[in-house]
Design an enzyme around this catalytic site. Structure first.
Site, mmCIF file in Angstrom:
data_model
loop_
_atom_site.group_PDB
_atom_site.id
_atom_site.type_symbol
_atom_site.label_atom_id
_atom_site.label_comp_id
_atom_site.label_asym_id
_atom_site.label_seq_id
_atom_site.Cartn_x
_atom_site.Cartn_y
_atom_site.Cartn_z
ATOM 1 N N GLU A 1 4.840 -1.762 8.315
ATOM 2 C CA GLU A 1 3.536 -1.707 8.983
ATOM 3 C C GLU A 1 2.660 -2.862 8.495
ATOM 4 O O GLU A 1 2.683 -3.186 7.301
ATOM 5 C CB GLU A 1 2.891 -0.358 8.627
ATOM 6 N N LYS B 1 -4.325 6.456 15.076
ATOM 7 C CA LYS B 1 -5.264 7.172 14.217
ATOM 8 C C LYS B 1 -6.474 7.532 15.080
ATOM 9 O O LYS B 1 -7.253 6.631 15.447
ATOM 10 C CB LYS B 1 -5.727 6.270 13.066
ATOM 11 N N ARG C 1 -5.366 9.608 7.587
ATOM 12 C CA ARG C 1 -6.056 8.578 6.819
ATOM 13 C C ARG C 1 -5.896 8.882 5.336
ATOM 14 O O ARG C 1 -5.470 9.964 4.957
ATOM 15 C CB ARG C 1 -7.566 8.527 7.164
ATOM 16 N N SER C 2 -6.326 7.933 4.500
ATOM 17 C CA SER C 2 -6.216 8.197 3.055
ATOM 18 C C SER C 2 -7.210 9.263 2.610
ATOM 19 O O SER C 2 -6.962 9.996 1.660
ATOM 20 C CB SER C 2 -6.398 6.902 2.268
ATOM 21 N N GLN D 1 0.804 -1.235 0.000
ATOM 22 C CA GLN D 1 0.000 0.000 0.000
ATOM 23 C C GLN D 1 0.839 1.289 0.000
ATOM 24 O O GLN D 1 0.514 2.234 -0.703
ATOM 25 C CB GLN D 1 -0.911 -0.003 1.225
ATOM 26 N N GLU E 1 -3.071 9.258 -1.647
ATOM 27 C CA GLU E 1 -2.357 10.069 -0.658
ATOM 28 C C GLU E 1 -1.262 10.906 -1.295
ATOM 29 O O GLU E 1 -0.399 11.435 -0.602
ATOM 30 C CB GLU E 1 -1.778 9.176 0.448
#
Ligand code: PGA
Ligand code: ZN
Length: 444
Positions: free
Chosen positions: A289, A341, A370-371, A167, A209
């Site tokens: 991650e 988050k 966040r995205s 990602q 992003e």
């Protein structure tokens, strides 16, 4: 007449605004009796952990089912009534009340998005009332460090129509002398990566992003391009600049089976871990991650046992900003770092509790966007004011990302000579020991 010291809440007002993906989201504005006010906007994830606070959406046809009229009705109805006349300085009391008002374990009734925007707006109003910048209000007398930024260069996974499986391909500049220098180095690497993509005829815009759209044929090709971009910038891979990956493995794996669409392979936990281990040997990776899926606790434990002495291993979907889960992961040594988050937790206080549990365990702690984002810069203040050590916001383009980086620059300037950059110390492994054993490997 209003009392200037009266920080009781006068009004709470929710409105619909729009995020960086053009989707509706919740903004809340809190006004105090003394005239101070605060405002915050809920962000939204795309690759969400199943244990997150629920992002309450209307469903139906409008805006792809993403509208937030129900979440806003909660803010303007029960939440506004319950908060009226409460003391805005009592953040934990207000957050507790918000959770009670919802009454469900996953905040599905009023919505995590309604709650987090309200909770953060109260925080902003209290800081304004105390006439301090938010980061300073949060820190009180505690020392703060400027966070080590984790900045995306290529975006993939759920943020790029799964063009590559991984990602986030990010960099960290722990050897920089300051936050501002870390951004300067990142700007060079981001530019160099764009030039590499352009030369290869692969420059196709940016992902959710702001990282370059990953027109790669394999996941490893992105790692090679990123390492090359670091070198093209005149920086030393692994020394000046390290690579940080968000595998977000819950997106392509469950029950110990992982399907890499790009590489055309299905792997079990051990095979995926071995593949990541080979990447760790071959590329200057200093942080990973969610290397495994949220349901693969044993996999996390084995992975951290194998690589935790030379790499930061972060739980995101796996820990969902939940203090109890962080404590459990600390006793089982399933990770050595936790992503924070606020909207996964639902309130500022719950997010802070998860961060404290991480620090208690000696984990790396990373405040994260966040995205789906907006111009809201609350997390920049949380990262500094909570002395988190690290901040993850996405890439180095698009203003919903740059707004956060630029806000930290302003904080660094305000701190002046007192500003201290976290650097390597923010990471939960001994860099010099890891570097020494890496050079033994290369020499043998
Ligand atoms: P999300 O992705 O905001 O889409 O969940 C960010 C992340 O996984 O860290
Ligand atoms: Zn993640």
């Amino acid at each position: 007449m209003t009392d200037a010291t009266d920080a009781t809440i006068a009004t709470v007002r929710g409105r619909r605004v729009w995020d960086s993906r053009g989707r509706p989201t919740v903004e809340v504005e809190v006004a105090l009796a003394n005239g101070a006010s605060g405002r915050a906007i809920a962000p939204a994830g795309a690759s969400m952990g199943s244990g997150e606070a629920v992002d309450l959406r209307d469903g139906g046809n409008a805006f792809g089912g993403q509208d937030v009229t129900n979440a806003l009705a909660g803010v303007n109805g029960p939440i506004a009534s319950a908060l009226r006349s409460l003391d805005a300085y009592d953040q934990s009391g207000i957050d507790r009340l918000l959770m009670q008002l919802d009454g469900t374990p996953n905040l599905s009734r009023l919505g995590g998005n309604a709650l987090v925007a309200t909770s953060m707006a109260v925080l902003h109003a209290a800081a304004a009332s105390s006439r301090q910048p938010l980061w300073r209000y949060l820190a009180g007398d505690d020392a703060v460090r400027m966070p080590l930024p984790e900045i995306q260069i290529f975006g993939g996974g759920a943020h790029a129509a799964r063009r590559v499986d991984v990602q986030d391909f990010m960099i960290m500049c722990p050897s920089a002398g300051s936050f501002s220098e870390a951004l300067e180095w990142t700007a060079e690497v981001y530019r160099a990566a764009g030039a590499i993509m352009k030369r290869a005829g692969k420059l196709q815009g940016v992902a959710d992003e702001g990282g370059y759209w990953p027109a790669f044929d394999t996941n490893e090709e992105a790692l090679e391009a990123l390492t090359q971009a670091i070198m093209d910038s005149g920086l030393r891979p692994g020394e000046d600049v390290g690579i940080s990956l968000d595998i977000a493995a819950s997106e392509f794996g469950r029950n110990g089976r992982y399907t890499l669409a790009l590489d055309g392979r299905t792997l079990d936990t051990a095979q995926l871990s071995d593949m990541l281990g080979r990447w760790l040997d071959a590329y200057p990776i200093i942080s990973i991650e969610d290397p495994l899926a949220e349901d693969d606790e044993a996999g996390f434990r084995q992975f951290t046992q194998a690589y935790g002495s030379r790499c930061q291993i972060i739980g995101d979907d796996f820990l969902v900003t939940n203090a109890a889960r962080v404590e459990a992961a600390a006793s089982s040594r399933a990770v050595n770092a936790v992503l924070i988050k606020p909207n996964q937790a639902g309130t500022v206080s719950e997010a802070r509790a998860a961060l404290r549990a991480g620090k208690q365990a000696g984990f790396g702690t990373i405040v994260s966007a966040r995205s789906g984002e907006t111009e809201d810069v609350t997390i920049a203040h949380l990262a500094v004011g909570w002395n988190a050590g690290q901040l993850k916001v996405g890439s180095f383009s698009r203003s919903e990302r740059m707004a956060k980086w630029n806000e930290v620059l302003r904080i660094e300037e305000a701190l002046g000579a007192q500003a201290r950059f976290s650097g390597w110390a923010a990471l939960p492994f001994d860099h010099s020991a890891a570097a020494a054993s890496a050079s033994c490997r290369t020499n043998s």
